[in-house]
Write an enzyme that holds these catalytic residues in place. Structure first.
Site, PDB file in Angstrom:
ATOM      1  N   GLU A   1       0.832  -1.226   0.000  1.00 59.02           N
ATOM      2  CA  GLU A   1       0.000   0.000   0.000  1.00 59.02           C
ATOM      3  C   GLU A   1       0.859   1.265   0.000  1.00 59.02           C
ATOM      4  OE1 GLU A   1      -2.341  -0.881   3.593  1.00 59.02           O
ATOM      5  OE2 GLU A   1      -3.867  -1.756   2.301  1.00 59.02           O
TER       6      GLU A   1
ATOM      7  N   CYS B   1     -10.680  -0.443   7.610  1.00 57.98           N
ATOM      8  CA  CYS B   1     -10.268   0.933   7.922  1.00 57.98           C
ATOM      9  C   CYS B   1     -11.074   1.966   7.146  1.00 57.98           C
ATOM     10  CB  CYS B   1      -8.772   1.109   7.651  1.00 57.98           C
ATOM     11  SG  CYS B   1      -8.243   0.543   6.023  1.00 57.98           S
TER      12      CYS B   1
END
Lengths: 647, 647
Positions: B312, B406
């Site tokens: 990421e 998230c």
């Protein structure tokens, strides 16, 4: 340990089909196909002299051998490294076996015996063997087969044992392999444990072990594994995504490889072995279709496969970024293994073409010229200022070893057995034939013929094949690469018809001393991609012979970053080739006319677009050397690009 | 639990600097800045009415609340989910807090009280709180801080507690936060435990808690955390790569964000809070430099950041692939948070420009029009036949929740507080000012003025601001986006000079009823990228107003795959806009003249390149609707592309 057996007569080469197998071509054994000089010979000698010894030392320092000694009860402590640590030992043993087959060497044989002893000692009484699982698993076996690599390690052991047995005749490692294979046969299959390993390779290993021992149950288990995969059983058992494991679609229905690239092509290679030995043409045709799917949209111009860093996977169709190319070295090796098996099965030149492209441009970049440092990942572009934040990143340059060290010994075993990929033999309508697929100076003894090949390939396109001994009428077939437009040939001075992308077949009563000469034009070629490959739109690749070229910062003047090189195709065609024996252990460079991109640094990242694309490059032409891609990153590490944007 | 305190006078908005902070602008509280209709209002209402309730239910079904009850001893069993499960609870609580601030609601307050009770019960007597660590860690704390997210969860708790306190005045959650913060102050810092958490956010949380409580030690600890990072201490302690954790380079020396994108921008946002409250201009300038580095080479045209799927992360400079864009929704949110803080610090319009671009085109695509399904990843291209093998892949479409959840509650808290990003107030030379940064129909009460904004933005570019009450002389500043070439404005009918990329500043003694009208031309714009962004070479993006457009398969005729859409820039400029109230909850489509790529399916993947690029597309023009990118994947999921190759 030093006893020998006769065993069935199997060729001393990897993936050697039995006499009964449904194949068009048969390999020529190591030693009978023998490189003696030139490009690949130099790489093979670096492998024999440097890499094999270094690998032997790494197996000790990285802990692989210690793991086996711990499992054997010869040493105390905790095993270390990934769960598949044993497989590095086996790949190295396989390399050592093939090296001994190329040419006997007492030191190599000593290493083989020494490590075989450790492996044998670690094996459980019932044949089970996996040092990490034996120690960490505390008696548990096959409880997490989707990640445990227990069959994977077994498959590599089988391949190693076969290599050692074929080359040395010694049965120590083969005995270990047979005990483990018998244990697998007793444990897995219909009505027994019906799970499949998360990482294929056992299929290839079992078929090879069948070939070596004649034990039908090994072939049966391999065939069962091939068809058991593809039904999402890994997902059902363990909740894991089936795509990654080649477990989403049965191999007979798949049209394009997907998921983890090494897993995918090891699996199809094993399936091809099964198809050959069982005469399963439906399976073979399905594999051909899947291979065509790979070529159509999932293969880099280098032959590399597997574009995604995340999970080391094939991307979607046409998802082939050069900068974030993963193109794992092991995946290139697996592609060669699969493609080679389809070549044996069909005899079609397109497979040998891909083997060539992949060996030169996707496999060879994985190893340094010295033979002792490795790329795991083979990006086709490295930008100026790239930051190496991951061990595998090319921005680190090649490295001596990896925490996950699958690639280095995989390279070793491939170079050690490379002579086996040079030629095959056949018998069609009673006429023996020899097919030469890859060009290297050396000798080929096959089908009753004795051939001497002389060439300076890949730098020069002339290949001279002298028939030193002929069995009477036979057919000599020389591959004419699809890229070789304008190729020509003569036999004993008489011109022959030549068709690129096919074999040049010369069938006659050769006389000793007859020469077939094939001339492959070493013109500079400029290649572009299908426009659906978005990542390289407006860019081209320069090729010459079998080689893909790159521009590397080390060759560029100050003020011309590799990022900013632009080309005009018509100018590229005029690039002059020059052989530079002093450079990178001898390469032919192309003096490439290029242009510098216009001061991009002063523009914002996004800006209004003109009706037509703005001029991208300065008018002034500079001439810079392009080098073969495989040789990059052997000097000061800097920016590099294979795909060159049009000016 | 229901007691209230006065506390220092802090604005009821996120990231609200104290009166003493070194900032140019101050937020306007929720309720005082109030959207009442239109584009964002609809999204905010969907969030309030659908998402907040769904989130409350998900916290139960996904196990987050159960984890806390287990830690509290109220329930037996094993905790489940990732180690940062508590943070989802806190982000949801923050959203609920801001929602209550927008408009009181007894049901929402009831939920807040209920969950606060569970959180408080889970807290250890000494203030420590992290349910997963409390249960799984068996008494161990902070032993693996690079992965444990213990400070990360604390930071989100602090933000939630501040939101709830500012909006409701209740101190239940604030008391929990203060106990945990006091524990952190006692445990971490110079001469105590000197490690930093692997995932920043505690810095923002501590500064906000300082603002809310006036406790200097919270600000001091935040400042210490900011400077303690960047010295590779995580590598020294745990052997982990420092880049990923923003721990390679001190923030005062960094020139471009790198590593995990959410970590990077949460950290710089927290550092900006520290700079504001400590008056540290060196730190502020370093953050501006780093922000400029992000804009120069690491930001998508959508405002999205973080191009790499693996880990990421930010990619290298100019590594911005559209197909494998990661562009995590949380990273867009973090970018808005950081950029907003630089706007407060400097008052420069470029920051509000990026907030706008990011909200419309990188944040909003993360949520469905219904408000209850989410993209984690925001690719700018989905190919025909793409295979969804990972939960986060856009080829799955938006999903109701994730194993790593998230993004959903992060979207909720952002929409709940979105009104706070609309306007700010200032006092310059004794003259009060109001700055309007984002355009939405509603009211703004600030600096003694009362404003009514009326607009149909982003569909229409006319923004009407009526001064309903004036404090005498004051300055009304309206952002003129950099894209708005040709913008014009009047005050009480008199023309004003307007410069795109700056604020239109109108300083005068406004009379009640005076109107400032700003007209932003909604022309179709065609944008290209710096040529160093290799992945989109030869392609353009269509924009209108603040919106990036896309073509989606659902709008295309049979026989025209989105993959194959090609455009001519001159034709694109003529595209007609049409507002379609019936489509995708109301969007303005652009009727885009396009061409179909020439039969690419029949070409090999690589082929000889012509001297000039071959024609890529059919001459025939088809007109197809392009839609705002944020709205894609709300119908049948199919191929989509933002970057359109030139014909």
């Amino acid at each position: 340990m030093t006893s020998t057996t006769a065993g069935p007569a199997v060729t001393n080469a990897p993936a050697a089909p039995t006499a009964a197998a449904a194949v068009a071509l048969h390999p020529v054994p190591l030693g009978a196909s023998r490189s003696t000089a030139g490009f690949w010979f130099d790489r093979m000698q670096a492998n024999r002299r440097q890499a094999l010894r270094t690998g032997y030392e790494k197996l000790e320092t990285a802990g692989n051998l210690r793991n086996l000694r711990i499992a054997a009860g010869r040493e105390q402590g905790e095993v270390k490294g990934p769960i598949f640590m044993d497989s590095d030992v086996y790949k190295w043993l396989e390399a050592a076996g093939w090296e001994y087959g190329r040419e006997a060497d007492e030191e190599v044989l000593g290493w083989i015996r020494e490590i075989t002893d450790v492996v044998a000692a670690a094996q459980a009484p019932d044949g089970y063997l996996d040092s990490v699982q034996q120690v960490r698993g505390k008696g548990e076996r096959y409880t997490g087969l989707h990640w445990s690599h227990e069959h994977y390690c077994a498959g590599h052991l089988f391949q190693a044992a076969v290599a050692v047995h074929r080359s040395t005749g010694e049965t120590g490692l083969l005995d270990v392999a047979v005990r483990l294979a018998d244990h697998l046969v007793a444990t897995f299959g219909p009505g027994r444990n019906e799970e499949v390993d998360g990482h294929p390779v056992v299929e290839m290993g079992l078929v090879e072990l069948y070939r070596e021992t004649g034990k039908q149950e090994y072939l049966d288990l391999a065939r069962w594994f091939v068809d058991a995969r593809g039904h999402a059983s890994i997902q059902a058992e363990h909740g894991a995504d089936p795509t990654y494991f080649s477990d989403r679609v049965p191999v007979r229905e798949a049209t394009s490889p997907e998921g983890h690239s090494v897993r995918a092509v090891y699996f199809t290679a094993g399936a091809a072995d099964v198809a050959a030995e069982t005469g399963d043409t439906e399976l073979r045709d399905a594999l051909v279709r899947q291979w065509e799917g790979m070529l159509a949209s999932k293969t880099y111009v280098t032959g590399g496969i597997g574009s995604r860093w995340d999970w080391e996977q094939f991307g979607d169709h046409h998802e082939l970024p050069p900068d974030r190319a993963y193109a794992e070295t092991c995946a290139a090796i697996g592609s060669v293994q699969w493609t080679w098996r389809l070549l044996l099965a069909t005899g079609e030149a397109r497979y040998a073409d891909l083997v060539e492209r992949t060996l030169y441009n996707a496999f060879l970049p994985g190893v340094s010229l010295a033979g002792t440092e490795y790329f795991y990942v083979n990006a086709l572009q490295l930008r100026h200022g790239a930051h190496a934040e991951e061990e595998r990143s090319v921005a680190n340059g090649r490295r001596p070893w990896f925490d996950c060290a699958c690639c280095p010994p995989n390279i070793m075993r491939t170079l050690s057995s490379l002579d086996a990929y040079v030629a095959t033999r056949s018998e069609t309508g009673g006429v023996p034939g020899v097919q030469v697929h890859q060009y290297t100076t050396g000798t080929i003894e096959a089908a009753g013929a004795s051939l001497r090949v002389t060439t300076d390939y890949p730098w020069d396109g002339t290949v001279r094949v002298e028939v030193e001994r002929s069995p009477g009428e036979f057919e000599l077939a020389l591959r004419v690469p699809a890229w070789a437009q304008g190729a020509s040939a003569t036999v004993a001075g008489t011109a022959l018809d030549v068709t690129p992308g096919e074999y040049l077949r010369v069938r006659r009563e050769f006389a000793a001393g007859d020469v077939v000469e094939l001339v492959l034009p070493m013109t500079v070629r400029v290649v572009e991609a299908d426009p659906r490959v978005d990542a390289v739109r407006g860019s081209v690749v320069v090729e010459r012979g079998p080689l893909v070229y790159a521009v590397e910062q080390a060759d560029l003047p100050d003020g011309l970053p590799a990022d900013d090189v632009r080309v005009r195709v018509a100018e590229v065609r005029t690039a002059q080739a020059e052989h530079r024996p002093d450079l990178l252990e001898g390469v032919t460079v192309l003096h490439l006319p290029v242009h510098a991109a216009l001061a991009a640094g002063t523009t914002p990242l996004y800006r209004p677009a003109g009706d037509d694309p703005a001029p991208q490059a300065a008018a002034e032409t500079q001439v810079v050397p392009a080098i073969p891609y495989y040789a990059w990153a052997n000097r000061d590490l800097g920016a590099m690009r294979v795909w060159l944007p049009r000016a």
